[in-house]
Motif scaffolding. Sequence first.
Motif, mmCIF file in Angstrom:
data_model
loop_
_atom_site.group_PDB
_atom_site.id
_atom_site.type_symbol
_atom_site.label_atom_id
_atom_site.label_comp_id
_atom_site.label_asym_id
_atom_site.label_seq_id
_atom_site.Cartn_x
_atom_site.Cartn_y
_atom_site.Cartn_z
ATOM 1 N N PHE A 1 -151.604 21.544 -35.073
ATOM 2 C CA PHE A 1 -151.084 21.858 -36.292
ATOM 3 C C PHE A 1 -152.223 22.599 -36.999
ATOM 4 O O PHE A 1 -153.258 22.166 -36.978
ATOM 5 C CB PHE A 1 -150.684 20.593 -37.062
ATOM 6 N N HIS A 2 -151.714 23.445 -37.811
ATOM 7 C CA HIS A 2 -152.713 24.251 -38.657
ATOM 8 C C HIS A 2 -152.085 24.223 -40.109
ATOM 9 O O HIS A 2 -150.787 24.650 -40.192
ATOM 10 C CB HIS A 2 -152.802 25.692 -38.264
ATOM 11 N N VAL A 3 -152.620 23.439 -41.004
ATOM 12 C CA VAL A 3 -151.912 23.076 -42.172
ATOM 13 C C VAL A 3 -152.926 23.352 -43.405
ATOM 14 O O VAL A 3 -154.258 23.624 -43.083
ATOM 15 C CB VAL A 3 -151.549 21.556 -42.459
ATOM 16 N N ASN B 1 -153.472 21.217 -49.074
ATOM 17 C CA ASN B 1 -152.828 20.298 -49.643
ATOM 18 C C ASN B 1 -152.057 19.587 -48.853
ATOM 19 O O ASN B 1 -151.902 18.228 -49.193
ATOM 20 C CB ASN B 1 -151.984 21.086 -50.730
ATOM 21 N N ILE B 2 -151.535 20.020 -47.694
ATOM 22 C CA ILE B 2 -150.734 19.178 -46.888
ATOM 23 C C ILE B 2 -151.753 18.120 -46.164
ATOM 24 O O ILE B 2 -151.456 17.124 -45.860
ATOM 25 C CB ILE B 2 -150.033 20.214 -45.629
ATOM 26 N N PHE B 3 -152.786 18.791 -45.812
ATOM 27 C CA PHE B 3 -153.764 17.834 -44.865
ATOM 28 C C PHE B 3 -154.288 16.582 -46.065
ATOM 29 O O PHE B 3 -154.199 15.629 -45.481
ATOM 30 C CB PHE B 3 -155.156 18.708 -44.795
ATOM 31 N N LYS B 4 -154.581 16.814 -47.180
ATOM 32 C CA LYS B 4 -155.032 15.780 -47.925
ATOM 33 C C LYS B 4 -153.942 14.638 -48.447
ATOM 34 O O LYS B 4 -154.174 13.613 -48.524
ATOM 35 C CB LYS B 4 -155.692 16.423 -49.425
ATOM 36 N N ASP C 1 -155.804 20.749 -37.837
ATOM 37 C CA ASP C 1 -156.974 21.420 -38.523
ATOM 38 C C ASP C 1 -156.494 22.178 -39.796
ATOM 39 O O ASP C 1 -155.113 22.400 -39.982
ATOM 40 C CB ASP C 1 -157.713 22.315 -37.721
ATOM 41 N N VAL C 2 -157.294 22.393 -40.675
ATOM 42 C CA VAL C 2 -157.030 22.886 -41.844
ATOM 43 C C VAL C 2 -157.170 24.440 -41.942
ATOM 44 O O VAL C 2 -158.057 25.104 -41.277
ATOM 45 C CB VAL C 2 -157.918 22.397 -43.156
ATOM 46 N N LYS C 3 -156.148 25.262 -42.352
ATOM 47 C CA LYS C 3 -156.060 26.510 -42.233
ATOM 48 C C LYS C 3 -156.444 27.248 -43.663
ATOM 49 O O LYS C 3 -155.513 26.691 -44.597
ATOM 50 C CB LYS C 3 -154.668 27.115 -41.699
ATOM 51 N N TYR C 4 -157.140 27.975 -43.788
ATOM 52 C CA TYR C 4 -157.460 28.707 -45.227
ATOM 53 C C TYR C 4 -156.767 29.789 -45.548
ATOM 54 O O TYR C 4 -156.180 30.657 -44.612
ATOM 55 C CB TYR C 4 -159.049 28.753 -45.470
ATOM 56 N N ASN C 5 -156.688 30.258 -46.856
ATOM 57 C CA ASN C 5 -156.138 31.488 -47.159
ATOM 58 C C ASN C 5 -154.711 31.582 -46.991
ATOM 59 O O ASN C 5 -154.138 32.573 -46.565
ATOM 60 C CB ASN C 5 -156.744 32.733 -46.693
ATOM 61 N N CYS D 1 -146.872 24.360 -36.640
ATOM 62 C CA CYS D 1 -146.737 23.632 -35.567
ATOM 63 C C CYS D 1 -146.739 24.416 -33.949
ATOM 64 O O CYS D 1 -145.839 25.122 -34.252
ATOM 65 C CB CYS D 1 -145.939 22.485 -35.547
ATOM 66 N N ILE D 2 -147.288 24.136 -33.114
ATOM 67 C CA ILE D 2 -147.142 24.820 -31.750
ATOM 68 C C ILE D 2 -147.304 23.601 -30.947
ATOM 69 O O ILE D 2 -147.988 22.686 -30.552
ATOM 70 C CB ILE D 2 -148.186 25.879 -31.270
ATOM 71 N N CYS D 3 -145.943 23.582 -30.031
ATOM 72 C CA CYS D 3 -145.821 22.688 -28.936
ATOM 73 C C CYS D 3 -146.203 23.412 -27.647
ATOM 74 O O CYS D 3 -145.297 24.254 -27.522
ATOM 75 C CB CYS D 3 -144.352 21.855 -29.053
ATOM 76 N N TYR D 4 -146.750 22.708 -26.890
ATOM 77 C CA TYR D 4 -147.158 23.448 -25.700
ATOM 78 C C TYR D 4 -146.437 22.474 -24.108
ATOM 79 O O TYR D 4 -146.690 21.272 -24.263
ATOM 80 C CB TYR D 4 -148.566 23.479 -25.476
#
Length: 426
Positions: free
Chosen positions: A45-47, A50-53, A111-115, A123-126
Motif C-alpha cells: 500500500f502507498h497512501v 492523511n490516510i496513514f494517520k 508506506d506514505v506517498k507524498y505529493n 494497493c498492489i496485490c502480488y
Amino acid sequence: MKEVYLQKLKEEFVPALGCTEPVAVAYAASKAREILNQFPDRIEFHVSGNIFKNGMGVGIPGSTMVGLTIAGALGALGGNPMAGLEVLDGINHDVVELAQTYVKQGKVKVDVKYNVAKLYIECICYKGEESGRVIIQDRHTNIVSMERNGVVLYKSNPESKEDAVSSMKDWSFSSIYDFINTVDIADIAFLEKGIALNKSIAEEGLKGCYGLQVGKSMMLNIQKGILKEDLMSRSIMLTAAASDARMAGSSMPVMSNCGSGNQGISVTLPVVVAAEEFKVGNDKLLRALALALLVTIYMKSFVGQLSALCGVLLSTAGAGCGITYIMGGDFQQLGMTLQNMTGSVTGMICDGAKYGCSHKIAASVSAAIQSSLLAMNHNCLNGSNGIIDDDVEVTIRNIGRLANEGMEVTDEVILKTMLEKMKQVS
C-alpha cells in the motif's frame, strides 16, 4: 434544488463498518485481489499522509488489532469488493487468523506517498510475478485506476478540489432552509435507517468497555448523581459512546456522513436526543436531521474530505443547527448557531482516528448545544470576532480557507510527529 439535495443526502449518508480510512484501504485491497483473480502472497500500500494517520491507532472490526496493515490484509483475503464501506462485513475467524499471520510475517507493507491528494490509496496485490493494482482518490470508494500485470483496465480523471466546490455552486444556507421546510416527509424517510444504526451503536458503547469509555463514564456519573441526565449530558453520553465503540473496533455498522462514521454519529445523535427531550414529532426530527446533514455536507465541500481540521467541528455545527430548528428557531437563529459554533472549537486538530476521538466529540457536542442555546436567546458572535463574518456564507468559506490554507503546515507537523513516534516504538 430539491432533487439535488435528496441525491446528495443519499450519496453521503451511507452505512460504514469500521473507521472509513482503514476500511477504504480494505476496499482497495479487495478490488486489487479481485483484479488479480487469486489470493495474493504479498500486498503493498502507498497512501497519503492523511490516510496513514487515520489508520495508525484505530481498531479494525473483528480483529482485536489496530492499523492499516491488518485492515488491508483482511480486505485482500476476505473482503467483499461489492460492499463498499461495508467491505469487512461477514469476515470469519479463519480469515482473521490468516490476515494476522500475513501481518506478522511482513507480507503486508504500508508506506506514505507524498505529493498526492489528501485522500489517496494505492494497493498492489502480488502473486508471484502477477499483480493487481487499484488507486482510490478524493473519496473513500472512488476508484480512479485499475491495472492487471501493468495493463490498464480502467482510468478516470480525479476530481479536483475546485471541481468539488463548483459542483455545489448553487448551494446556500438559505436554500437548504427552504428545502427542509418544503420537502415531502416521505422523500426523507430513508434517514430513519441512520437514526436506528447510530442509536444502536451508542447503546453498545454504553454496555461494553470500549476505548476511553467517555460515554460510559458519563452514564456512570449520572447514576452516581454527579451529573444530571439532561439535553447536554445525554447528547454527549450517547454520541461519545457510539464513537468509543466504533474507534475500538466494534463490528456494528454506523451511518456515516461525508465519508466519516464519527461525523455521521455526531451529526445524528444530538439531534435525536433533542427531539426526544422536546418531544417533537417524527416529521420535525427528520426535517431537523436533513438540515443538519446538508449544512455539514455544504461546509465539508469547502474543507475537503480529509484535513488537519477535525471534521467533527462541521458535523456538530450541523447538529447545532438541527437542535435550534427543533427548538423552534428561525432562519436567523440558525445562522447565529453556526456563527457561535465557529467561535468555539474551530481549529481542533485531526491527529488521526483513535480512541481519543470520542473525547473530541464530547467537547464539540457540548459546544454545539451551547451555540444553539445562545442563538435561541438571540446572542450571537458577530463579524468583529476572528474569522467570523456577519454573512454566514462568508463564515463557511472562511472555515474552508482555514483548513486548506492555514493548516497545511499543521498537517505536515502532525504527520511528522506521528511518524517519529512510530520509529521510536519500533
